[in-house]
Scaffold this active site. Sequence first.
Site, PDB file in Angstrom:
ATOM      1  N   ASP A  13       0.040  -5.614  -8.185  1.00 28.02           N
ATOM      2  CA  ASP A  13      -0.006  -4.781  -7.042  1.00 28.02           C
ATOM      3  C   ASP A  13       1.196  -4.869  -6.487  1.00 28.02           C
ATOM      4  OD1 ASP A  13      -2.028  -3.698  -5.192  1.00 28.02           O
ATOM      5  OD2 ASP A  13      -1.711  -5.417  -3.954  1.00 28.02           O
ATOM      6  N   ASP A  15       1.309  -3.498  -2.413  1.00 27.28           N
ATOM      7  CA  ASP A  15       1.325  -4.004  -1.023  1.00 27.28           C
ATOM      8  C   ASP A  15       0.812  -5.263  -1.028  1.00 27.28           C
ATOM      9  OD1 ASP A  15       2.328  -1.731   0.517  1.00 27.28           O
ATOM     10  OD2 ASP A  15       0.652  -0.846  -0.438  1.00 27.28           O
TER      11      ASP A  15
END
Length: 269
Positions: A13, A15
């Site tokens: 991922d 953020d």
Amino acid sequence: MTRPRPVECWLTDMDGVLVHEESAIPGAAEFLSALAEHGRRFLVLTNNSIFTPRDLRARLLASGIDVPEESIWTSALATAQFLDDQRPRGSAFVVGESGLTTALYEVGYTMTERSPDYVVLGETRTYSFEAITKAIRLIEGGARFIATNPDVSGPSKHGTLPATGSVAALITAATGRQPYYIGKPNPLMMRSALNRIDAHSESTVMVGDRMDTDVISGLEAGLRTILVLTGSTQPHQVDQFPYQPTRVVDSVADIVPLVAELRTLDGPS
């Protein structure tokens, strides 16, 4: 017990794992360097459909993190791929921004308000009441309802912002029609990412900061998962979930040595 296969590929991922708002999380650049050094294939994933991979590369580069465009996979790209597989060269009415419209154009989709095959809802910083009303009426008229991701809110410098899931709920309340969500936690997002880098689930790890999107979608796609505690899920919340990640670490900095270690051996969690 079957011994886990060596890790050849990584999904991560963005953020909460690599960056927080506009700042790199310590260890992020070193993690990506380790992947390159050891020849590991990887993709950076995001449910954010606002930006194109080029936009996101520029954002990451400004934070001191160098990720090639082709190594970024967004919910917009996954949505475009899904629609192209389902109904090639179809048509869509889009509520969203350039990341989504560009992805759809690139697979040959036509943007139209006249009897579209799909209404596609994505993230945008300026939701238009007029556009939402049009989406409702097109869905009532028979258009299929697709949403890039189910996130109901997102962060900003000034506080919480409504996100795709919140607007989708509004449209559902008005039409009685639920959208099909493409992004995490739908494992479809993971499988499309795996296919993009020719990876196998048994030799791939997913790194994320959210139990309810990153970890569950990785788990359901058959990947090993690593939760970092620099984002949404807090340490006291981990045990509250009925499923658990393969490992929990403080931050991406703790994963840097694992890139080499997991090439040959998967040690204890």
